[in-house]
Design a protein around this motif. Sequence first.
Motif, PDB file in Angstrom:
ATOM      1  N   TYR A 151       0.991  -1.082   0.333  1.00  0.00           N
ATOM      2  CA  TYR A 151       0.080   0.162   0.154  1.00  0.00           C
ATOM      3  C   TYR A 151       0.847   1.366   0.193  1.00  0.00           C
ATOM      4  CZ  TYR A 151      -3.494   3.040   1.126  1.00  0.00           C
ATOM      5  OH  TYR A 151      -4.094   4.257   1.279  1.00  0.00           O
ATOM      6  N   THR A 152       1.761   1.262   0.702  1.00  0.00           N
ATOM      7  CA  THR A 152       2.893   2.621   1.149  1.00  0.00           C
ATOM      8  C   THR A 152       3.270   2.648  -0.294  1.00  0.00           C
ATOM      9  OG1 THR A 152       4.634   1.711   2.239  1.00  0.00           O
ATOM     10  CG2 THR A 152       2.552   2.580   3.513  1.00  0.00           C
ATOM     11  N   GLY A 153       3.875   1.296  -0.783  1.00  0.00           N
ATOM     12  CA  GLY A 153       4.184   1.631  -2.190  1.00  0.00           C
ATOM     13  C   GLY A 153       4.030   1.697  -3.455  1.00  0.00           C
ATOM     14  N   GLY A 154       2.682   2.206  -3.190  1.00  0.00           N
ATOM     15  CA  GLY A 154       1.739   2.260  -4.060  1.00  0.00           C
ATOM     16  C   GLY A 154       1.129   1.585  -5.370  1.00  0.00           C
ATOM     17  N   GLU A 155       1.754   0.257  -4.629  1.00  0.00           N
ATOM     18  CA  GLU A 155       1.686  -1.381  -5.534  1.00  0.00           C
ATOM     19  C   GLU A 155       0.004  -1.290  -4.938  1.00  0.00           C
ATOM     20  OE1 GLU A 155       4.413  -4.201  -4.642  1.00  0.00           O
ATOM     21  OE2 GLU A 155       6.171  -2.448  -4.563  1.00  0.00           O
ATOM     22  N   SER A 156      -0.819  -1.219  -4.096  1.00  0.00           N
ATOM     23  CA  SER A 156      -2.172  -1.555  -4.178  1.00  0.00           C
ATOM     24  C   SER A 156      -3.055  -0.057  -3.376  1.00  0.00           C
ATOM     25  CB  SER A 156      -2.032  -2.739  -3.224  1.00  0.00           C
ATOM     26  OG  SER A 156      -3.082  -3.187  -2.070  1.00  0.00           O
ATOM     27  N   GLY A 157      -4.147  -0.337  -3.920  1.00  0.00           N
ATOM     28  CA  GLY A 157      -5.137   0.585  -3.314  1.00  0.00           C
ATOM     29  C   GLY A 157      -5.802   0.330  -2.213  1.00  0.00           C
ATOM     30  N   GLU A 158      -5.314  -1.506  -1.297  1.00  0.00           N
ATOM     31  CA  GLU A 158      -5.991  -1.917  -0.455  1.00  0.00           C
ATOM     32  C   GLU A 158      -5.425  -1.119   0.722  1.00  0.00           C
ATOM     33  OE1 GLU A 158      -9.102  -3.542   0.258  1.00  0.00           O
ATOM     34  OE2 GLU A 158      -9.851  -2.493  -2.294  1.00  0.00           O
ATOM     35  N   PRO A 159      -5.984  -0.638   1.879  1.00  0.00           N
ATOM     36  CA  PRO A 159      -5.378  -0.402   2.526  1.00  0.00           C
ATOM     37  C   PRO A 159      -4.681  -1.463   3.523  1.00  0.00           C
ATOM     38  CG  PRO A 159      -7.829   1.014   2.840  1.00  0.00           C
ATOM     39  CD  PRO A 159      -7.533  -0.288   1.701  1.00  0.00           C
ATOM     40  N   PRO A 160      -3.565  -1.124   4.672  1.00  0.00           N
ATOM     41  CA  PRO A 160      -3.424  -2.966   4.647  1.00  0.00           C
ATOM     42  C   PRO A 160      -4.273  -3.488   6.064  1.00  0.00           C
ATOM     43  CG  PRO A 160      -1.838  -0.543   5.455  1.00  0.00           C
ATOM     44  CD  PRO A 160      -3.047  -0.248   4.861  1.00  0.00           C
TER      45      PRO A 160
END
Length: 234
Positions: A151-160
């Motif tokens: 998420y923080t790396g921009g690879e996923s739009g789902e909150p951790p």
Amino acid sequence: DPNVSAGVKVEPVKVEVVVRGALVGHAWREYKAGRRELCGIPMPDGLKEYDALPEPIITPTTKADEGHDEDISEADILAQGLVSGDEWDKIKDYALELFAAGQKAARERGLVLADTKYEFGRTDGGGIILIDEVHTPDSSRYFYADSYNAYTGGESGEPPGHLSKEFLRQWLMDKGWDGSGAPPRMDDAFVSEVSGRYIELYEQMTGQQFEKADTEDISHRIEANVLQYLQGNR
């Protein structure tokens, strides 16, 4: 005994020492509202929810006997005489060292320790020692490292995904409970979900399977274990 601890009697320091390594929870809510200072600590512009802070910060709160704990700055802690300057320096050093150790242990287990709180007490000899729980889901916020990094790396739009009591806090807020009066009733299924999350964190952090203690004759077990402890410490 699993239900009994033996401790050292101390005078609690009336400050809860909250250490934050990421912009989540209360810190994010304050930041989202436009504030760029928390407990006297400046926070940079341009951060998003879940972002790691440039370095861990200490954002203390009062330790209220009744009602809610409130944010407090280092300057106010010292001005109110809650601790001496030397005590506060020692407490800060302890807290940051503990947090670094907790973050390292979490990373080794595939987790991210985002924030936590510590409590300290004064011994009869004037020393400062750690008291209360340490790095439990009641006092700490954990995320699954893979989903947090994605998420923080921009690879996923789902909150951790997380392992903490934040979901319980959010459930209470959604029910309109602010800590005053009787809390909303939790049904058995929800209580079981809470327990399941705590057990999962225990197993992931310790690498051990959680085994429920036999409670059939719990009073006798507690009495026997306490008496054995007392006899060994006379």
